[in-house]
Design a protein around this motif. Sequence first.
Motif, PDB file in Angstrom:
ATOM      1  N   ILE A 189     -12.521 -58.523   2.782  1.00  0.00           N
ATOM      2  CA  ILE A 189     -12.372 -58.741   4.164  1.00  0.00           C
ATOM      3  C   ILE A 189     -13.034 -60.240   4.125  1.00  0.00           C
ATOM      4  O   ILE A 189     -12.708 -60.769   5.330  1.00  0.00           O
ATOM      5  CB  ILE A 189     -13.531 -57.825   4.726  1.00  0.00           C
ATOM      6  N   ASN A 190     -13.561 -60.822   3.207  1.00  0.00           N
ATOM      7  CA  ASN A 190     -13.777 -62.317   3.429  1.00  0.00           C
ATOM      8  C   ASN A 190     -12.681 -62.959   2.694  1.00  0.00           C
ATOM      9  O   ASN A 190     -12.984 -64.506   2.623  1.00  0.00           O
ATOM     10  CB  ASN A 190     -15.154 -62.587   2.552  1.00  0.00           C
ATOM     11  N   GLY A 191     -11.433 -62.729   2.484  1.00  0.00           N
ATOM     12  CA  GLY A 191     -10.443 -63.410   1.921  1.00  0.00           C
ATOM     13  C   GLY A 191     -10.414 -63.466   0.455  1.00  0.00           C
ATOM     14  O   GLY A 191      -9.344 -64.265  -0.005  1.00  0.00           O
ATOM     15  N   GLU A 192     -11.290 -62.982  -0.238  1.00  0.00           N
ATOM     16  CA  GLU A 192     -11.464 -62.896  -1.576  1.00  0.00           C
ATOM     17  C   GLU A 192     -10.061 -62.033  -2.321  1.00  0.00           C
ATOM     18  O   GLU A 192      -9.877 -61.012  -1.601  1.00  0.00           O
ATOM     19  CB  GLU A 192     -12.820 -62.804  -1.958  1.00  0.00           C
ATOM     20  N   LYS A 209     -11.139 -66.897  -3.739  1.00  0.00           N
ATOM     21  CA  LYS A 209      -9.989 -67.983  -4.205  1.00  0.00           C
ATOM     22  C   LYS A 209      -8.954 -67.419  -5.048  1.00  0.00           C
ATOM     23  O   LYS A 209      -7.935 -68.112  -5.273  1.00  0.00           O
ATOM     24  CB  LYS A 209     -10.392 -69.002  -4.828  1.00  0.00           C
ATOM     25  N   ALA A 210      -9.041 -66.126  -5.497  1.00  0.00           N
ATOM     26  CA  ALA A 210      -8.141 -65.520  -6.029  1.00  0.00           C
ATOM     27  C   ALA A 210      -6.890 -64.741  -5.255  1.00  0.00           C
ATOM     28  O   ALA A 210      -7.446 -64.221  -4.158  1.00  0.00           O
ATOM     29  CB  ALA A 210      -8.439 -64.491  -7.094  1.00  0.00           C
ATOM     30  N   MET A 211      -5.753 -64.806  -5.539  1.00  0.00           N
ATOM     31  CA  MET A 211      -4.631 -64.282  -4.563  1.00  0.00           C
ATOM     32  C   MET A 211      -4.103 -63.110  -5.005  1.00  0.00           C
ATOM     33  O   MET A 211      -4.027 -62.841  -6.442  1.00  0.00           O
ATOM     34  CB  MET A 211      -3.711 -65.396  -4.218  1.00  0.00           C
ATOM     35  N   ILE A 212      -3.514 -62.246  -4.163  1.00  0.00           N
ATOM     36  CA  ILE A 212      -2.636 -60.904  -4.410  1.00  0.00           C
ATOM     37  C   ILE A 212      -1.660 -61.275  -5.619  1.00  0.00           C
ATOM     38  O   ILE A 212      -0.907 -62.411  -5.225  1.00  0.00           O
ATOM     39  CB  ILE A 212      -2.339 -60.042  -3.474  1.00  0.00           C
ATOM     40  N   GLY A 213      -1.532 -60.471  -6.569  1.00  0.00           N
ATOM     41  CA  GLY A 213      -0.350 -60.490  -7.632  1.00  0.00           C
ATOM     42  C   GLY A 213      -0.775 -61.657  -8.743  1.00  0.00           C
ATOM     43  O   GLY A 213      -0.082 -61.842  -9.644  1.00  0.00           O
ATOM     44  N   GLU A 214      -1.728 -62.459  -8.664  1.00  0.00           N
ATOM     45  CA  GLU A 214      -2.236 -63.349  -9.748  1.00  0.00           C
ATOM     46  C   GLU A 214      -2.975 -62.638 -10.804  1.00  0.00           C
ATOM     47  O   GLU A 214      -3.756 -61.619 -10.385  1.00  0.00           O
ATOM     48  CB  GLU A 214      -2.990 -64.618  -9.152  1.00  0.00           C
ATOM     49  N   CYS A 238     -17.757 -75.390   0.670  1.00  0.00           N
ATOM     50  CA  CYS A 238     -18.425 -75.058   1.956  1.00  0.00           C
ATOM     51  C   CYS A 238     -18.067 -73.656   2.049  1.00  0.00           C
ATOM     52  O   CYS A 238     -19.095 -72.725   2.422  1.00  0.00           O
ATOM     53  CB  CYS A 238     -17.289 -75.830   2.887  1.00  0.00           C
ATOM     54  N   GLY A 239     -16.854 -73.053   1.891  1.00  0.00           N
ATOM     55  CA  GLY A 239     -16.667 -71.597   1.872  1.00  0.00           C
ATOM     56  C   GLY A 239     -16.239 -71.200   3.204  1.00  0.00           C
ATOM     57  O   GLY A 239     -15.995 -70.001   3.426  1.00  0.00           O
ATOM     58  N   GLY A 240     -16.253 -72.198   4.365  1.00  0.00           N
ATOM     59  CA  GLY A 240     -16.020 -71.685   5.422  1.00  0.00           C
ATOM     60  C   GLY A 240     -14.497 -71.527   5.605  1.00  0.00           C
ATOM     61  O   GLY A 240     -14.086 -70.328   6.503  1.00  0.00           O
ATOM     62  N   CYS A 241     -13.601 -72.110   5.148  1.00  0.00           N
ATOM     63  CA  CYS A 241     -12.219 -72.132   5.258  1.00  0.00           C
ATOM     64  C   CYS A 241     -11.683 -71.242   3.790  1.00  0.00           C
ATOM     65  O   CYS A 241     -11.144 -71.961   2.859  1.00  0.00           O
ATOM     66  CB  CYS A 241     -11.586 -73.492   5.169  1.00  0.00           C
ATOM     67  N   SER A 242     -11.907 -70.068   3.700  1.00  0.00           N
ATOM     68  CA  SER A 242     -11.818 -69.243   2.264  1.00  0.00           C
ATOM     69  C   SER A 242     -10.407 -69.110   2.201  1.00  0.00           C
ATOM     70  O   SER A 242      -9.798 -68.546   0.991  1.00  0.00           O
ATOM     71  CB  SER A 242     -12.431 -68.096   2.465  1.00  0.00           C
TER      72      SER A 242
END
Length: 436
Positions: A10-13, A27-32, A71-75
């Motif tokens: 939910i926080n883009g992680e 900062k990890a993406m689906i499929g990686e 910053c973490g704002g633009c996850s």
Amino acid sequence: MKVEIKKVGINGEGIGYIDHLPVFVPKAMIGEIVDIKITEKNKRYARGEVLKIVSKNKDRMQPKCHLQHVCGGCSLMHVRYPKQLEYKREILKQSLIKYAQVDPRRISNVLPSEDIFAYRNQFKMPCGIDEGYLESGMFLPNSNYFLGIKKCIIHDKGLEEIRREIMKVLNNAHMEAYSHKTKKGLRNLIVRGFDGKYQCTLVTGENEIGASLIQKLMQIKGMYSLWQSVHTTKKTTEVFGKKVVLLAGEKYLPLQLEDIQLQISPRSFFQLNTKQAIQLYRNIAAMIPAKCNLLVEAYSGIGGISMYLKDKAKEIIGIESIKDAVVNANQNAKKNGCEHVSFLCADAADKLIYLSKKRNIDVLVVDPPRSGLDDAMLDCILRSKIKNIVYVSCNPATLGKNLAVLQNRYRVERIQPIDMFPNTSHIESICLLVRK
């Protein structure tokens, strides 16, 4: 250890699994496939930090901001924009299935933002000393360490220009950063602007802002009004103090929104992405059936949504608990010649109970805070005979929890997500509910 990322959180992680235990990896993406270091672990989940990306997602990109990792704002800034929209729909879908078993076919594709950068019309930034100068910036997550931010690329360009000029004037005047010991200094800088006009609030300690400093600040190009709010309370999430006092300039900041003129005071809420606010309002209007008799808006703020819906009902009543916002909203109604639109200062649930007993409400529009509708409001809606509800949500989790309750009496007709905040994990959505 190596982990394959299966889902988006939910926080883009990214979310992977180790022995069936979910591991949240920012900062990890689906499929990686990523090499991670475990930073936290308990019985229900673990958290990890990326050490190396072994297998990279094709939609990964280099973030345009060098502070993104801090910053973490633009996850989601490391994700190409079309894929960001897919992730956001997935975040919304997961929440609605988890909490309310909503059919995902009811969820439309996310409406993209016209601007991916330089879209934000307001900032509220803490201030501190960085490299010997007073600077606006941020405190690092879960710390007292202040980091000055020289440039934020999601802020409107004019907003950034005026921020630099304000800080230059304040430094020349030897303004200090706020200290809890002396109860003096600049604590927060708040600026909002539309069409080259900017409303600035200095949140300070027990400082007196001198006439010379006021004059120099008002000479900055685009400065429309200058305010001060004294705020000395420790350990609070409130950005403003109890009062906001006009030092110079105009009392209200004007905003033209299609054929509506709004006037906005410093503490009043308005959507942070102006172009997407119009998209939001258009889609709310599209969900309301042909002209109805009575439309009620709860959590109406300065009345922007009610004003936009002025042609959708014979009578519109807005309910808002913040007195300043209600005064602001009624002035906006008068300015736009909307005699059939009025705003009441009251608790949303209490006033809705009263109205639903006395009147037949055709449409209820709710735009609650991130915490969603409280139990009193949910109970009131369930006991009423309101025909249609348009629920505007900025939090998929609370929307899901609320829909789980409302589905006892209402059918989820359709859900339209809108991207108000590109590069972040936040997602706005509009849900149409029809009484069974």
